[in-house]
Scaffold this motif. Structure first.
Motif, PDB file in Angstrom:
ATOM      1  N   GLU A   8       0.830  -1.218   0.000  1.00 22.76           N
ATOM      2  CA  GLU A   8       0.000   0.000   0.000  1.00 22.76           C
ATOM      3  C   GLU A   8       0.865   1.269   0.000  1.00 22.76           C
ATOM      4  O   GLU A   8       0.539   2.247  -0.675  1.00 22.76           O
ATOM      5  CB  GLU A   8      -0.962  -0.021   1.193  1.00 22.76           C
ATOM      6  N   ILE A  11       2.191   1.752  -3.588  1.00 28.37           N
ATOM      7  CA  ILE A  11       1.129   2.267  -4.467  1.00 28.37           C
ATOM      8  C   ILE A  11       0.963   3.774  -4.244  1.00 28.37           C
ATOM      9  O   ILE A  11       0.884   4.554  -5.201  1.00 28.37           O
ATOM     10  CB  ILE A  11      -0.208   1.530  -4.210  1.00 28.37           C
ATOM     11  N   LYS A  12       0.925   4.176  -2.985  1.00 24.61           N
ATOM     12  CA  LYS A  12       0.764   5.590  -2.616  1.00 24.61           C
ATOM     13  C   LYS A  12       1.929   6.424  -3.163  1.00 24.61           C
ATOM     14  O   LYS A  12       1.720   7.481  -3.769  1.00 24.61           O
ATOM     15  CB  LYS A  12       0.687   5.696  -1.085  1.00 24.61           C
ATOM     16  N   THR A  28      -6.158   0.811  -3.296  1.00 25.76           N
ATOM     17  CA  THR A  28      -5.431  -0.448  -3.147  1.00 25.76           C
ATOM     18  C   THR A  28      -6.452  -1.586  -3.266  1.00 25.76           C
ATOM     19  O   THR A  28      -7.640  -1.349  -3.449  1.00 25.76           O
ATOM     20  CB  THR A  28      -4.697  -0.493  -1.793  1.00 25.76           C
ATOM     21  N   THR A  80      -8.546  -6.632  -6.910  1.00 26.09           N
ATOM     22  CA  THR A  80      -7.503  -5.619  -7.080  1.00 26.09           C
ATOM     23  C   THR A  80      -7.488  -5.153  -8.532  1.00 26.09           C
ATOM     24  O   THR A  80      -8.364  -5.512  -9.324  1.00 26.09           O
ATOM     25  CB  THR A  80      -6.136  -6.168  -6.614  1.00 26.09           C
ATOM     26  N   TYR A  84      -3.199   0.810 -10.297  1.00 24.18           N
ATOM     27  CA  TYR A  84      -3.856   1.164  -9.033  1.00 24.18           C
ATOM     28  C   TYR A  84      -4.337   2.618  -8.969  1.00 24.18           C
ATOM     29  O   TYR A  84      -5.056   2.973  -8.069  1.00 24.18           O
ATOM     30  CB  TYR A  84      -2.914   0.887  -7.860  1.00 24.18           C
ATOM     31  N   GLU A 120       1.434  -8.596  -4.662  1.00 27.35           N
ATOM     32  CA  GLU A 120       0.099  -8.774  -4.072  1.00 27.35           C
ATOM     33  C   GLU A 120      -0.418 -10.188  -4.345  1.00 27.35           C
ATOM     34  O   GLU A 120      -0.985 -10.835  -3.456  1.00 27.35           O
ATOM     35  CB  GLU A 120      -0.886  -7.731  -4.608  1.00 27.35           C
TER      36      GLU A 120
END
Length: 198
Positions: A8, A11-12, A28, A80, A84, A120
């Motif tokens: 996470e 991704i951020k 996410t 998912t 993203y 993931e």
């Protein structure tokens, strides 16, 4: 270390540092870890970003309806995306009014998240990955079009996983023919049978 928190954060970081401003937020994945069934979509849309969950817009309502039809619930599966963040395009009308709409993610944008999606998948450790639409299909198989392979189980040797390609649930919004509806419904029935055999 490959943890959900680490995924996470990555991704951020990628989303917030993306140099192209044509994105509209990020989300996410959602659902239990580990999990036997993992659905991979394309990219989030406006509603997904607003609510912070994948597949909660119009396409999400279709997805949930068919998921329930084979005896599954959202909290039984991991959901998912291939990309993203929300890829967007801006359009200015002759009157100067700006509209923002979704666009498919570019190959370069999908590649930004390639390792994250792999991580993931490894964390979730699913028995089967269901790809929804052409973008996750091309990312996780050698097929170029969903029409070639939907409703069939494919084994990806590279990631050592079963892949089950399906049409994206948004396709029901655009293609309302009885023939397509039957194909779509049939693919969910095939998925149900496949799950029993795994």
């Amino acid at each position: 270390m490959n943890t959900l928190n680490n995924i996470e954060k990555r991704i951020k970081n990628i989303s917030e540092q993306y140099p192209n401003d044509m994105i509209g937020g990020f989300i996410t994945g959602d659902g239990p870890i580990p999990c036997d069934i993992m659905f991979v979509g394309e990219a989030p849309g406006k509603t997904e970003v607003e609510l912070g969950k994948p597949f909660v817009g119009k396409a999400g309502a279709n997805f949930e309806k068919y998921l329930n039809s084979i005896g599954l619930r959202r909290d039984n599966v991991r959901i998912t995306n291939t990309c993203y963040f929300r890829p967007i395009k801006r359009k200015i009308s002759k009157s100067g009014r700006e509209t923002i709409s979704n666009r498919p993610p570019k190959v370069s944008e999908i590649n930004l998240f390639k390792d994250i999606l792999n991580d993931e998948i490894n964390l979730v450790n699913p028995k089967i990955i269901v790809t929804l639409g052409n973008i996750p299909l091309k990312r996780l198989t050698d097929f170029k079009s969903i029409g070639e392979c939907h409703g069939n189980l494919i084994f990806n040797k590279e990631i050592n996983r079963n892949i089950f390609p399906m049409y994206h649930p948004s396709s029901l919004i655009y293609n309302k023919s009885e023939e397509f509806l039957n194909i779509y419904r049939n693919d969910w029935e095939k998925l149900s049978e496949t799950l029993l055999s795994l």
